[in-house]
Design a protein around this motif. Structure first.
Motif, mmCIF file in Angstrom:
data_model
loop_
_atom_site.group_PDB
_atom_site.id
_atom_site.type_symbol
_atom_site.label_atom_id
_atom_site.label_comp_id
_atom_site.label_asym_id
_atom_site.label_seq_id
_atom_site.Cartn_x
_atom_site.Cartn_y
_atom_site.Cartn_z
ATOM 1 N N ASN A 1 -56.946 -54.222 -11.770
ATOM 2 C CA ASN A 1 -57.722 -53.102 -12.297
ATOM 3 C C ASN A 1 -57.410 -51.774 -11.628
ATOM 4 N N PHE A 2 -56.328 -51.725 -10.849
ATOM 5 C CA PHE A 2 -55.880 -50.446 -10.316
ATOM 6 C C PHE A 2 -54.362 -50.408 -10.279
ATOM 7 N N VAL A 3 -53.832 -49.196 -10.224
ATOM 8 C CA VAL A 3 -52.391 -49.000 -10.083
ATOM 9 C C VAL A 3 -52.133 -48.222 -8.802
ATOM 10 N N ILE A 4 -50.897 -48.321 -8.306
ATOM 11 C CA ILE A 4 -50.487 -47.577 -7.122
ATOM 12 C C ILE A 4 -49.446 -46.548 -7.545
ATOM 13 N N ASP A 5 -49.800 -45.301 -7.364
ATOM 14 C CA ASP A 5 -48.924 -44.183 -7.705
ATOM 15 C C ASP A 5 -48.122 -43.824 -6.457
ATOM 16 N N VAL A 6 -46.802 -43.944 -6.542
ATOM 17 C CA VAL A 6 -45.914 -43.726 -5.395
ATOM 18 C C VAL A 6 -45.190 -42.394 -5.578
ATOM 19 N N THR A 7 -45.321 -41.511 -4.582
ATOM 20 C CA THR A 7 -44.676 -40.198 -4.644
ATOM 21 C C THR A 7 -43.774 -40.001 -3.431
ATOM 22 N N PRO A 8 -42.453 -40.080 -3.618
ATOM 23 C CA PRO A 8 -41.545 -39.814 -2.489
ATOM 24 C C PRO A 8 -41.603 -38.338 -2.098
ATOM 25 N N ASP A 9 -41.641 -38.082 -0.790
ATOM 26 C CA ASP A 9 -41.607 -36.720 -0.274
ATOM 27 C C ASP A 9 -40.314 -36.553 0.531
ATOM 28 N N PHE A 10 -40.054 -35.346 1.042
ATOM 29 C CA PHE A 10 -38.788 -35.132 1.744
ATOM 30 C C PHE A 10 -38.721 -35.910 3.052
ATOM 31 N N GLU A 11 -39.875 -36.253 3.636
ATOM 32 C CA GLU A 11 -39.868 -37.043 4.856
ATOM 33 C C GLU A 11 -40.498 -38.420 4.689
ATOM 34 N N GLU A 12 -41.598 -38.491 3.931
ATOM 35 C CA GLU A 12 -42.361 -39.722 3.821
ATOM 36 C C GLU A 12 -42.668 -40.049 2.367
ATOM 37 N N THR A 13 -43.199 -41.228 2.149
ATOM 38 C CA THR A 13 -43.673 -41.631 0.822
ATOM 39 C C THR A 13 -45.199 -41.598 0.817
ATOM 40 N N HIS A 14 -45.760 -41.015 -0.230
ATOM 41 C CA HIS A 14 -47.203 -40.915 -0.343
ATOM 42 C C HIS A 14 -47.688 -41.897 -1.413
ATOM 43 N N TYR A 15 -48.907 -42.388 -1.239
ATOM 44 C CA TYR A 15 -49.489 -43.361 -2.159
ATOM 45 C C TYR A 15 -50.872 -42.883 -2.604
ATOM 46 N N ARG A 16 -51.175 -43.184 -3.840
ATOM 47 C CA ARG A 16 -52.545 -43.007 -4.318
ATOM 48 C C ARG A 16 -52.907 -44.210 -5.171
ATOM 49 N N ILE A 17 -54.034 -44.818 -4.862
ATOM 50 C CA ILE A 17 -54.526 -45.940 -5.651
ATOM 51 C C ILE A 17 -55.500 -45.393 -6.686
ATOM 52 N N ARG A 18 -55.242 -45.732 -7.958
ATOM 53 C CA ARG A 18 -56.052 -45.203 -9.065
ATOM 54 C C ARG A 18 -56.650 -46.338 -9.878
ATOM 55 N N ALA A 19 -57.934 -46.271 -10.080
ATOM 56 C CA ALA A 19 -58.610 -47.233 -10.948
ATOM 57 C C ALA A 19 -58.143 -47.039 -12.383
ATOM 58 N N ILE A 20 -58.021 -48.156 -13.125
ATOM 59 C CA ILE A 20 -57.652 -48.055 -14.544
ATOM 60 C C ILE A 20 -58.663 -48.763 -15.443
#
Length: 339
Positions: A207-226
């Motif tokens: 019931n949730f997805v993980i949104d992965v955003t690569p950055d110039f140094e690190e990878t960022h994550y956001r968990i979103r309810a669906i």
């Protein structure tokens, strides 16, 4: 572990909620409704790229209906994405309409494609359940995410929320050399806090997805309810805490390995501070939606009694015992953040 033992009841949109939707332009006249999409004549199972059954079925309509249905569904997409401006839809066509055969509300998912560059998008047409509508609106107001949805009569239109499904991420991406386990564990702590404060239940990995955003140094994550149909419904406190679902064990163990108790408390305070900011910046809308919930029936009485008792004990705040419905419980839960 959290366990839901009974199927959730469906609650119709009440007049008080309908007035809120009209006031904030969520209620929009649409050219086709959920029940009209049930006129399909045949269907076939939909398989993924690895030939696994997705438990969705692609539906087909009679020749006499298909053109009209596809045109009206495209108009809905124009309303959802472009305020009804059909000129931006000129190069789009409906590639596929799928029906979820295992969900409570059996939603339709529409795949719409740009014929110039083959870029595609999805959106959903569902039966409108009041719990889900409240969940979507509270997600829009209280989370870091903005949500596009529309309602008309008993039909709900939802945008697609992009991301890697939680169960797929845990199965296929945990060994990724670019994975940042500390950032991912931190995001799960913050997601857990958001769900608990605003009483969004049943957030297991499907019931949730993980949104992965690569950055110039690190990878960022956001968990979103669906999935939002367990908004302020269940009577057990644990249902509103993703940390208690066995399906989330991989993320739970990640947190136990990389997050100290001191860090966890810091992340919880950070998330509550962000919720406080949203409460203040959207005070009028949140006050209006809470008033609607306080005049609405969203859960059986026994669930209300159980939840207010558990939260009174959790927060050591006897004021919860005076709550008469889920709307009042949610208001008091949010008030805990403002303290």
């Amino acid at each position: 572990m959290a366990l839901i033992s009974r199927k959730k009841l469906i609650y119709q949109i009440s007049p008080v909620l309908r007035r809120y939707l009209i006031k904030y332009s969520r209620e929009v006249d649409i050219p086709i409704h959920y029940h009209e999409l049930l006129r399909y004549t045949s269907s076939i199972a939909l398989y993924d790229s690895k030939e696994q059954d997705t438990l969705w079925e692609t539906v087909f309509y009679a020749e006499s209906d298909r053109e009209e249905i596809h045109l009206n569904v495209k108009k809905i997409y124009a309303l959802l994405k472009a305020g009804g401006d059909m000129s931006v839809m000129e190069h789009l066509f409906i590639d596929r309409i799928d029906l979820c055969i295992y969900g409570n509300t059996q939603p339709f998912r529409v795949r719409i494609v740009n014929r110039i560059n083959d870029n595609f998008d999805y959106f959903y047409i569902k039966n409108a359940d009041a719990s889900r509508v409240y969940g979507l609106e509270l997600e829009h107001l209280l989370s870091p995410n903005r949500i596009s949805y529309l309602v008309h009569q008993n039909t709900l239109i939802e945008e697609h929320i992009a991301g890697i499904p939680g169960e797929k991420f845990m199965k296929l991406h945990m060994e990724d050399p670019h994975l940042n386990p500390i950032r991912l564990a931190k995001e799960f702590v913050k997601f857990n806090e958001r769900c608990f404060v605003r009483l969004l239940g049943d957030m297991h990995s499907s019931n949730f997805v993980i949104d992965v955003t690569p950055d110039f140094e690190e990878t960022h994550y956001r968990i979103r309810a669906i999935d939002f149909d367990q908004q302020a419904y269940e009577g057990k406190k644990s249902i509103y805490l993703p940390q208690y679902f066995k399906e989330n064990n991989v993320l739970i163990q990640l947190g136990m390995k990389y997050i100290t108790p001191e860090s966890m408390r810091q992340y919880q305070r950070e998330e509550r501070a962000l919720i406080t900011t949203r409460l203040r910046s959207s005070h009028k809308e949140i006050e209006d939606i809470l008033r609607c919930m306080e005049h609405d029936r969203l859960s059986p009485d026994e669930n209300v009694e159980s939840l207010k008792t558990e939260l009174a004990k959790h927060y050591r705040n006897h004021a919860f015992m005076a709550c008469r419905n889920m709307g009042e419980i949610l208001r008091l839960s949010l008030h805990q953040v403002l303290k």
